[in-house]
Design an enzyme around this catalytic site. Structure first.
Site, short mmCIF file in Angstrom:
data_model
loop_
_atom_site.label_atom_id
_atom_site.label_comp_id
_atom_site.label_asym_id
_atom_site.label_seq_id
_atom_site.Cartn_x
_atom_site.Cartn_y
_atom_site.Cartn_z
N CYS A 2 1.18 -1.04 -0.23
CA CYS A 2 -0.25 0.42 0.24
C CYS A 2 0.68 1.50 0.04
O CYS A 2 2.09 1.11 0.36
CB CYS A 2 -1.39 -0.02 1.04
SG CYS A 2 -1.45 -1.41 1.81
N ARG A 28 3.46 0.79 -7.40
CA ARG A 28 3.52 -0.37 -6.62
C ARG A 28 3.13 -1.66 -6.46
O ARG A 28 2.56 -2.02 -5.77
CB ARG A 28 4.16 0.28 -4.79
CG ARG A 28 4.66 0.98 -4.88
CD ARG A 28 4.36 2.20 -3.18
NE ARG A 28 4.06 1.55 -2.42
CZ ARG A 28 5.14 1.28 -1.39
NH1 ARG A 28 6.13 1.53 -1.89
NH2 ARG A 28 4.82 0.78 -0.11
N TRP A 76 -2.96 -2.09 -0.91
CA TRP A 76 -3.01 -3.19 -1.80
C TRP A 76 -3.85 -4.83 -0.49
O TRP A 76 -3.21 -4.57 0.08
CB TRP A 76 -2.14 -4.13 -1.99
CG TRP A 76 -1.02 -5.22 -2.51
CD1 TRP A 76 -1.25 -6.59 -1.44
CD2 TRP A 76 -0.86 -5.73 -3.28
NE1 TRP A 76 -0.48 -7.26 -2.34
CE2 TRP A 76 -0.41 -7.35 -3.31
CE3 TRP A 76 -0.85 -5.27 -4.83
CZ2 TRP A 76 -0.07 -7.87 -4.56
CZ3 TRP A 76 -0.55 -6.17 -5.86
CH2 TRP A 76 -0.17 -7.06 -5.60
N ASN A 102 -0.77 1.39 6.48
CA ASN A 102 0.01 0.45 5.21
C ASN A 102 0.46 -0.97 7.11
O ASN A 102 1.16 -0.36 7.55
CB ASN A 102 1.47 0.71 4.68
CG ASN A 102 1.10 1.28 3.73
OD1 ASN A 102 -0.48 1.68 3.13
ND2 ASN A 102 2.34 2.30 2.52
N GLY A 103 0.79 -2.34 6.29
CA GLY A 103 0.80 -3.13 7.31
C GLY A 103 -0.41 -4.66 7.69
O GLY A 103 -1.26 -3.91 7.44
N GLU A 475 15.71 -22.83 -8.86
CA GLU A 475 15.73 -21.29 -8.21
C GLU A 475 17.10 -20.34 -8.14
O GLU A 475 16.94 -19.94 -9.18
CB GLU A 475 14.75 -21.23 -6.95
CG GLU A 475 15.37 -20.16 -7.02
CD GLU A 475 14.10 -19.09 -8.35
OE1 GLU A 475 13.00 -19.94 -8.52
OE2 GLU A 475 13.67 -17.65 -8.07
N LYS A 479 17.21 -18.09 -11.54
CA LYS A 479 17.07 -16.66 -11.73
C LYS A 479 18.22 -16.35 -12.59
O LYS A 479 18.36 -15.00 -13.62
CB LYS A 479 17.24 -16.66 -10.04
CG LYS A 479 16.70 -15.50 -9.94
CD LYS A 479 15.49 -15.73 -9.16
CE LYS A 479 14.38 -15.83 -10.19
NZ LYS A 479 12.81 -15.80 -10.06
N GLU A 482 17.57 -16.36 -16.72
CA GLU A 482 17.04 -16.08 -17.01
C GLU A 482 16.39 -14.14 -17.39
O GLU A 482 17.03 -13.58 -17.81
CB GLU A 482 15.64 -15.54 -15.87
CG GLU A 482 15.40 -15.17 -14.79
CD GLU A 482 13.37 -15.29 -13.98
OE1 GLU A 482 13.19 -15.45 -12.98
OE2 GLU A 482 12.71 -14.98 -15.74
N HIS A 498 25.66 -38.75 -12.55
CA HIS A 498 25.40 -39.36 -13.57
C HIS A 498 24.55 -38.99 -14.77
O HIS A 498 23.96 -39.14 -15.55
CB HIS A 498 23.58 -39.76 -13.17
CG HIS A 498 23.39 -40.23 -11.64
ND1 HIS A 498 24.41 -41.42 -11.09
CD2 HIS A 498 23.53 -40.18 -10.61
CE1 HIS A 498 23.96 -42.23 -9.98
NE2 HIS A 498 23.65 -41.77 -9.45
N LYS A 597 5.65 -11.56 -16.51
CA LYS A 597 5.15 -11.14 -15.21
C LYS A 597 4.42 -11.93 -14.97
O LYS A 597 4.64 -12.69 -13.77
CB LYS A 597 5.12 -9.60 -14.20
CG LYS A 597 5.04 -9.74 -13.04
CD LYS A 597 5.95 -10.09 -12.53
CE LYS A 597 6.18 -10.18 -10.52
NZ LYS A 597 7.32 -10.90 -11.08
O1 M6R Z 1 2.27 -15.47 -11.00
P1 M6R Z 1 3.16 -17.37 -11.02
O2 M6R Z 1 3.97 -17.61 -9.83
O3 M6R Z 1 2.22 -18.23 -10.91
O4 M6R Z 1 4.07 -17.53 -12.33
C1 M6R Z 1 4.85 -18.77 -12.24
C2 M6R Z 1 5.42 -18.70 -13.01
O5 M6R Z 1 5.82 -17.88 -14.22
C3 M6R Z 1 7.64 -17.72 -12.05
O6 M6R Z 1 7.56 -17.96 -11.41
C4 M6R Z 1 8.47 -17.23 -13.62
O7 M6R Z 1 9.45 -18.08 -12.99
C5 M6R Z 1 9.47 -16.15 -12.40
N1 M6R Z 1 8.73 -14.93 -12.71
C6 M6R Z 1 10.91 -15.97 -12.79
O8 M6R Z 1 11.49 -15.50 -11.57
#
Ligand code: M6R
Length: 602
Positions: A2, A28, A76, A102-103, A475, A479, A482, A498, A597
């Site tokens: 928020c 935000r 939010w 907020n919070g 992960e 990260k 990507e 393996h 996103k």
């Molecule tokens: O909104 P979601 O968590 O369902 O999104 C799933 C994936 O598209 C998302 O986690 C994607 O892998 C990340 N943005 C990568 O950083």
């Protein structure tokens, strides 16, 4: 998250300053907005939806709200869906006091019960609404405004940044605890309160940063900061030097870095009111009507799938059989739907098409479903039988960072609530309570940039881990690839030999997540030795409990903590490695090529 803005000293221009300030906070993310202006009376306008909807409504109403002082808010949702009634500001019944917040107010239910027993009628589902009612009650009891405000703060627990106005008063009162609030010092009797500096940057660059436990009072005569007893506190005025381009990012170069740094706050929000240290129990209101499942199936994509793999580990430890499925596979194959089981969709956006299809498939075959999501009112939250909100606040960067940490935190809450009272819960609760501070320590002390300096010219990177650190290795690699566009792969440490070991050379840095000093750690160190024997550089991400450092070229340290929270700290180090590498390579960090996103197509 928020957004808050308040201003004094703008006369007829008060409304415009507030609406413009809220506009600068739009980045935000929010789902409703509102304003309250105080003069002799109080004029409150609020609407679900974008700021434009509120602006249009004010125009349609004909009469613009006016007043010497005013506050505004973008909400939010955390308690209650996005509606006009749940939008801020909230008022007392007499319409004399307006409050934005907020919070999360942790003891709101107790306070609400108490106020309702005294005959107070609530008009929203929010936790915030207890604040104006309390403040109004203290004023009714004859207290002076500042005293009444302090007494109100004494009653509330949790995280908050609050701004309040009172009809007939030309001042704004603000307070903070675990949620940011800053004071702007303008010219000619103009002062501001806001959750973020950008909200008033058009007006002034002179800023006073408030600390937890402080109260600020602004009026046309000036500004003051006091402690909770009303004693004056001396504060320094600093001048902000950010460029206009940086303002939405609060001075960070990228949203991703800002969001990595927001993790302590995001996790505090996610945990707020959900840990009871006295009883050693986890209490999550949203899960009150979910029983202990016989089996759990997770469906998720990308980063959320990695969170799901971590969840599997936790459920299995708690004695509940669990499996994670890539949602795109689950929805198109012969989906195994468990009898008497729970299907959990992990999705920060709540709108990912593959995950929604998988959940619908499960639902259609009679499974009980739960959405673990960040977005109140998202499709997943609406369509599932239950929703557990991770309360991370909006995430702008395409790369999921704070939402991943919040998902892992929420998964701990989910498992503990469904298998509550299990041995070890107290230790876990203590570790979760310390987690925001531990993450802050990682952020303050990280050597990620030095590691990046060393390996910036390499083209292939590997990440390994075991148990709950395996999803963190996956992960870390996701990260990294990507946002850097460099080749990166994550493996279960034991799988290296393996196949993937054939790719390991002196040119391929291997990031090894090794926490604790148990069987798993020892076996992972065995795998570290395998890559070391092929001359690969090793970066150990470790809490220093094992002797992995002996075999590592670099160490990224994390504080010692619980076995379940250690991988979460390691993940923060890997986020920083990915970020700094991408920054050094000049990549489009917040909007990596070909990615979105929210992926709303299958
Ligand atoms: O909104 P979601 O968590 O369902 O999104 C799933 C994936 O598209 C998302 O986690 C994607 O892998 C990340 N943005 C990568 O950083």
């Amino acid at each position: 998250m928020c957004g808050i803005i308040g201003c004094v000293g703008h006369g007829d221009g008060t409304l415009d300053v507030i609406l413009d300030g809220l506009e600068t906070l739009e980045y935000r993310g929010y789902d409703s907005a509102g304003v309250a202006l105080a003069g002799d009376g109080l004029d409150v306008r609020k609407k679900e939806g974008r700021l434009e909807v509120l602006r249009d409504q004010i125009e349609a109403d004909g009469e613009r709200p006016s007043g010497e002082v005013g506050i505004g808010h973008t909400r939010w949702s955390t308690h209650g869906p996005p509606t006009d009634a749940n939008a801020h500001p909230h008022t007392d019944e007499a319409g004399r006091v307006a409050v934005v917040h907020n919070g999360i107010i942790e003891n709101y239910q107790t306070l609400r019960d108490e106020l309702e027993a005294d005959g107070v009628d609530f008009s929203s589902d929010t936790d915030t609404e207890v604040v104006p009612h309390l403040l109004g009650a203290f004023l009714d009891a004859g207290m002076e405004v500042e005293e009444a405000f302090r007494r109100t703060l004494d009653r509330i627990e949790g995280s908050f940044a609050i701004a309040a106005v009172v009809a007939g008063e030309d001042r704004i009162l603000g307070a903070r605890n675990d949620s940011p609030l800053v004071l702007g010092v303008g010219e000619e009797g103009r002062y501001y309160l806001a959750s973020d500096v950008p909200a008033f940057l058009e007006q002034t660059r002179d800023v006073v940063y408030l600390d937890d436990g402080e109260t600020a009072i602004i009026d046309a005569d000036g500004w003051r900061v006091t402690d909770r007893d009303g004693e004056p506190v001396e504060k320094e005025v600093s001048t902000v030097t950010w460029s206009a381009e940086q303002t939405g990012k609060s001075g960070y170069d990228h949203y991703m870095l800002k969001e990595i740094h927001e993790q302590p706050t995001a996790l505090r929000q996610g945990l707020s009111g959900r840990l009871d240290e006295l009883s050693g129990r986890v209490t999550v209101e949203e899960l009150d009507d979910v029983g202990t499942p016989e089996t759990v199936h997770f469906v998720a994509c990308g980063t959320s799938y990695h969170a799901a793999l971590y969840g599997v580990e936790l459920f299995r430890e708690a004695g509940v059989p669990a499996q994670a499925f890539l949602a795109s596979e689950y929805a198109t194959g012969p989906a195994p739907v468990p009898e008497d089981g729970l299907v959990v969709g992990v999705t920060q956006s709540g709108e990912t098409a593959d995950t929604l299809s998988a959940l619908r498939e499960a639902e259609g075959r009679g499974a009980e479903t739960l959405a673990l999501t960040n977005v109140v009112g998202s499709t997943a939250a609406r369509e599932c039988d239950h929703a557990l909100y991770i309360r991370s606040g909006p995430e702008i960067g395409v790369a999921a960072t704070k939402t991943f940490s919040s998902q892992l935190t929420a998964l701990n809450l989910l498992v503990e609530s469904l298998a509550n009272g299990s041995p070890g819960t107290r230790e876990l609760i203590a570790a979760l309570r310390d987690l925001p501070g531990d993450i802050q320590q990682v952020l303050d002390e990280t050597d990620a940039e030095a590691v990046v300096d060393e390996y910036a010219d390499r083209e292939s990177f590997f990440f390994i881990g075991r148990g709950p650190s395996f999803p963190v290795a996956l992960e870390g690699a996701l990260k990294f690839k990507e946002i850097t566009y460099e080749h990166a792969e994550g493996f279960a440490a034991g799988e290296l030999k393996h196949g993937p070991l054939a790719l390991v050379t002196r040119e391929t840095p291997v990031f090894a997540v090794v926490t604790g000093d148990d069987e798993r750690a020892r076996k992972t160190i065995g795998n570290v030795k395998e890559v070391e024997a092929r001359d690969a550089p090793v970066v150990a991400v470790t809490d220093g409990q094992s002797d992995v450092e002996r075999y590592a070229d670099h160490v990224l340290e994390i504080p010692e903590t619980h076995p379940r929270t250690a991988p979460m700290l390691a993940n923060v180090q890997l986020q920083l490695v990915a970020y700094h590498m991408a920054d050094r390579l000049g990549r489009a960090i917040d909007k990596p090529r070909n990615l979105a996103k929210s992926v709303t197509v299958e």
